[in-house]
Design an enzyme around this catalytic site. Structure first.
Site, mmCIF file in Angstrom:
data_model
loop_
_atom_site.group_PDB
_atom_site.id
_atom_site.type_symbol
_atom_site.label_atom_id
_atom_site.label_comp_id
_atom_site.label_asym_id
_atom_site.label_seq_id
_atom_site.Cartn_x
_atom_site.Cartn_y
_atom_site.Cartn_z
ATOM 1 N N HIS A 149 0.849 -1.190 0.000
ATOM 2 C CA HIS A 149 0.000 0.000 0.000
ATOM 3 C C HIS A 149 0.879 1.233 0.000
ATOM 4 O O HIS A 149 1.939 1.227 0.619
ATOM 5 C CB HIS A 149 -0.914 0.021 1.234
ATOM 6 C CG HIS A 149 -2.059 0.951 1.069
ATOM 7 N ND1 HIS A 149 -1.960 2.291 1.345
ATOM 8 C CD2 HIS A 149 -3.311 0.740 0.597
ATOM 9 C CE1 HIS A 149 -3.112 2.853 1.071
ATOM 10 N NE2 HIS A 149 -3.953 1.945 0.605
ATOM 11 N N ASP A 157 -7.906 -5.636 0.275
ATOM 12 C CA ASP A 157 -8.417 -6.515 -0.775
ATOM 13 C C ASP A 157 -7.972 -7.964 -0.630
ATOM 14 O O ASP A 157 -8.423 -8.823 -1.379
ATOM 15 C CB ASP A 157 -7.969 -5.996 -2.155
ATOM 16 C CG ASP A 157 -8.666 -4.700 -2.496
ATOM 17 O OD1 ASP A 157 -9.836 -4.565 -2.102
ATOM 18 O OD2 ASP A 157 -8.051 -3.834 -3.124
HETATM 19 N N1 CMC Z 1 4.205 -7.559 -4.857
HETATM 20 C C1 CMC Z 1 5.548 -7.520 -5.062
HETATM 21 N N2 CMC Z 1 6.294 -6.409 -4.950
HETATM 22 C C2 CMC Z 1 5.657 -5.271 -4.640
HETATM 23 C C3 CMC Z 1 4.257 -5.227 -4.411
HETATM 24 C C4 CMC Z 1 3.539 -6.420 -4.534
HETATM 25 N N3 CMC Z 1 2.210 -6.444 -4.340
HETATM 26 N N4 CMC Z 1 3.877 -3.969 -4.127
HETATM 27 C C5 CMC Z 1 5.006 -3.231 -4.167
HETATM 28 N N5 CMC Z 1 6.058 -4.012 -4.473
HETATM 29 C C6 CMC Z 1 7.483 -3.580 -4.545
HETATM 30 C C7 CMC Z 1 7.742 -2.805 -5.823
HETATM 31 O O1 CMC Z 1 8.198 -3.650 -6.851
HETATM 32 C C8 CMC Z 1 8.796 -1.820 -5.357
HETATM 33 O O2 CMC Z 1 10.035 -2.467 -5.329
HETATM 34 P P1 CMC Z 1 11.426 -1.622 -5.616
HETATM 35 O O3 CMC Z 1 11.473 -0.587 -4.535
HETATM 36 O O4 CMC Z 1 12.492 -2.649 -5.510
HETATM 37 O O5 CMC Z 1 11.253 -1.043 -6.986
HETATM 38 C C9 CMC Z 1 8.413 -1.510 -3.916
HETATM 39 O O6 CMC Z 1 7.674 -2.673 -3.463
HETATM 40 C C10 CMC Z 1 7.516 -0.274 -3.747
HETATM 41 O O7 CMC Z 1 6.443 -0.399 -4.671
HETATM 42 P P2 CMC Z 1 5.782 0.820 -5.435
HETATM 43 O O8 CMC Z 1 5.045 0.306 -6.613
HETATM 44 O O9 CMC Z 1 6.811 1.893 -5.644
HETATM 45 O O10 CMC Z 1 4.787 1.316 -4.315
HETATM 46 P P3 CMC Z 1 3.512 2.209 -4.532
HETATM 47 O O11 CMC Z 1 3.265 2.898 -3.249
HETATM 48 O O12 CMC Z 1 3.661 3.070 -5.755
HETATM 49 O O13 CMC Z 1 2.348 1.150 -4.852
HETATM 50 C C11 CMC Z 1 0.555 -0.385 -4.645
HETATM 51 C C12 CMC Z 1 1.392 0.715 -3.950
HETATM 52 C C13 CMC Z 1 -0.655 -0.710 -3.775
HETATM 53 C C14 CMC Z 1 0.073 0.123 -5.993
HETATM 54 C C15 CMC Z 1 1.456 -1.630 -4.826
HETATM 55 O O14 CMC Z 1 1.876 -2.115 -3.570
HETATM 56 C C16 CMC Z 1 0.744 -2.736 -5.623
HETATM 57 O O15 CMC Z 1 0.776 -2.723 -6.852
HETATM 58 N N6 CMC Z 1 0.071 -3.722 -4.913
HETATM 59 C C17 CMC Z 1 -0.702 -4.747 -5.579
HETATM 60 C C18 CMC Z 1 -2.049 -4.202 -5.992
HETATM 61 C C19 CMC Z 1 -2.982 -4.024 -4.810
HETATM 62 O O16 CMC Z 1 -3.151 -4.921 -3.970
HETATM 63 N N7 CMC Z 1 -3.661 -2.848 -4.773
HETATM 64 C C20 CMC Z 1 -4.676 -2.552 -3.765
HETATM 65 C C21 CMC Z 1 -4.283 -1.418 -2.860
HETATM 66 S S1 CMC Z 1 -5.376 -1.311 -1.415
HETATM 67 C C22 CMC Z 1 -6.933 -0.969 -2.069
HETATM 68 C C23 CMC Z 1 -7.039 0.360 -2.706
HETATM 69 O O17 CMC Z 1 -6.739 1.368 -2.050
HETATM 70 O O18 CMC Z 1 -7.454 0.427 -3.857
#
Ligand code: CMC
Length: 429
Positions: free
Chosen positions: A306, A364
């Protein structure tokens, strides 16, 4: 405003940046005059360090895993409140008295039906359309059906639009579902609760009596409460940005629904359950953990991570308890998906990759298991999120319209395109 001032030094000059004090959370540097005074922009794609508005609705402390609606902790609301009471709280700022709640419930209940002409609008869609696609279209079209509540400068019309959307979104989502499975639309039943009525509109058929299970009704109500608002997330910011131009409220909420659909946001609940099904059995978990850690695979553990929560997502905790409770009461506690989910969570939370990146199950991760146990297909998971979030979107939209400092949202950019150059005639290229 506090007495604190941050100093920015640039090209031998010093600029004062006032420090704003929130009631909770980190201080905020006020850079509104920076461009005018120093001729520089700030660069923050994804808004990771930028507050785009003032808001008194929801507070999240991602480090300790805290979520407050108007100051009230989500855990207390999930245990003691109801979705409609939470709607009142988010919209008006305070918990209602018994009389206020009865009046609000009455007003919402009296608006649950949609314009009869809308039935024909639904019939224009293909039966195999994703219900989110249908919802984006139908909610956007509400402006065409209810144009007596599209004047954003009239507080009464804003109020009517808010009540209409809270009341009609469940009806519209249920109609999208019924249409996709080829069953007749079921009209709302106002004797039922908000959550019970939604279940009824989804699962009742004319051929037999449908009795709403109190267990499922309570679980649905809790899912709605947990999703009701979440500060300035992508879809809420989309609603605010759309609204900042003066667009009508139905158009703004349709924009929010479109944004919510993405798998990084509300679409994650569908993607998560599909992932759990694909994993299938506990012995395949290590393969998927390895895939999630391998950047070149492009695969992420859905329902994990998140932007704001870096400790745990308090909604996920409540949702996990709810999954145990609902599946237990339904006598399906050995549900293989729940076993896979729990084991996946256990393994991921011991894995250095997930621990070091502070990736925890989010709301989720368990919601899909509950929704599937209720009988919903995965395609309905995100529409249910949209129904639940409608009140948050509207509360934020209303707050924005009433904000005297509100301006049209207009980010700037770090331009990396070509320098100015002269047009080259076709025959010389
Ligand atoms: N699985 C594997 N690696 C992950 C994941 C994951 N679910 N989420 C983040 N990472 C890694 C990502 O690859 C990155 O690694 P590095 O720093 O080495 O490049 C690091 O963690 C930080 O990720 P980010 O994408 O920069 O983080 P963000 O804050 O931009 O993204 C997120 C947050 C929720 C979009 C992301 O964690 C994700 O894609 N999760 C899966 C989708 C999901 O479950 N979304 C629902 C969110 S809660 C409900 C809502 O609010 O809608």
């Amino acid at each position: 405003m506090s007495d604190k001032v941050a100093k920015l030094e640039l090209d031998g000059k010093t600029y004062d940046l006032p420090v704003l004090k929130p009631t909770l959370g980190p201080d905020v540097l006020d850079i509104r005059k920076l461009y005018g005074e120093a001729d520089v922009f700030t660069f923050d794609p994804g808004f990771t360090s930028t507050a785009a508005c003032e808001s008194a609705i929801t507070y999240i402390d991602g480090d300790v895993g805290e979520l407050l609606y108007r100051g009230y902790p989500i855990e207390q609301l999930a245990e003691k409140s109801t979705h409609l009471e939470v709607c009142y709280l988010l919209l008006y700022g305070e918990l209602p008295t018994a009389a206020q709640l009865a009046d609000f419930t009455q007003r919402v209940t009296k608006h649950t039906m949609v314009h009869e002409q809308m039935h024909y609008f639904f019939r224009g869609f293909r039966r195999d359309a994703h219900p989110m696609a249908t919802m984006v279209g139908v909610v956007g079209a509400m402006a065409a059906f209810y144009h007596d509540s599209t004047d954003i400068n009239d507080p009464w019309q804003r109020e009517v639009a808010a009540i209409r959307m809270i009341a009609k979104l469940p009806t519209i989502a249920a109609m999208a579902y019924k249409y996709s499975v080829g069953q007749p639309f079921v009209y709302p039943k106002n004797a039922l609760s908000y959550a019970g009525n939604f279940l009824h509109m989804c699962f009742a058929v004319p051929a037999e009596e449908y009795v709403v299970s109190p267990i499922l009704e309570k679980a649905m109500d809790r899912i709605m409460m947990l999703h009701a608002d979440h500060e300035q997330n992508a879809s809420t910011s989309t609603v605010r940005l759309a609204g900042s131009s003066g667009a009508n409220p139905f158009a703004c909420i349709a924009a929010g629904i479109a944004c919510l659909w993405g798998p990084a946001h509300g679409g994650a609940n569908q993607a998560c359950l599909e992932m759990l099904k694909e994993i299938g059995t506990v012995d395949r978990i290590p393969e998927y953990i390895a895939k999630a850690k391998d950047k070149s695979s492009g695969f992420r553990l859905m329902g994990f991570g998140h932007r704001v929560y870096k400790n745990f997502d308090p909604r996920a905790k409540v949702m996990k308890e709810s999954a145990d409770e609902v599946l237990g009461l339904l006598g399906i506690e050995n549900n293989p998906l729940l076993q896979v989910a729990k084991e996946l969570e256990r393994i991921a939370l011991e894995d250095d990759y997930f621990v070091s990146k502070k990736l925890y199950p989010n709301v989720d991760f368990y919601s899909g298991i509950i929704l599937e146990a209720m009988g919903f297909p995965t395609s309905m998971f995100t529409p249910i999120f949209a129904i639940s979030r409608t009140v948050g979107w509207i509360s934020q939209w209303k707050e924005m319209i009433a904000d005297k400092n509100q301006k049209i949202g207009r980010p700037r950019q770090l331009y990396i395109g070509p320098q100015k150059r002269d047009y080259v005639d076709l025959r010389h290229r």
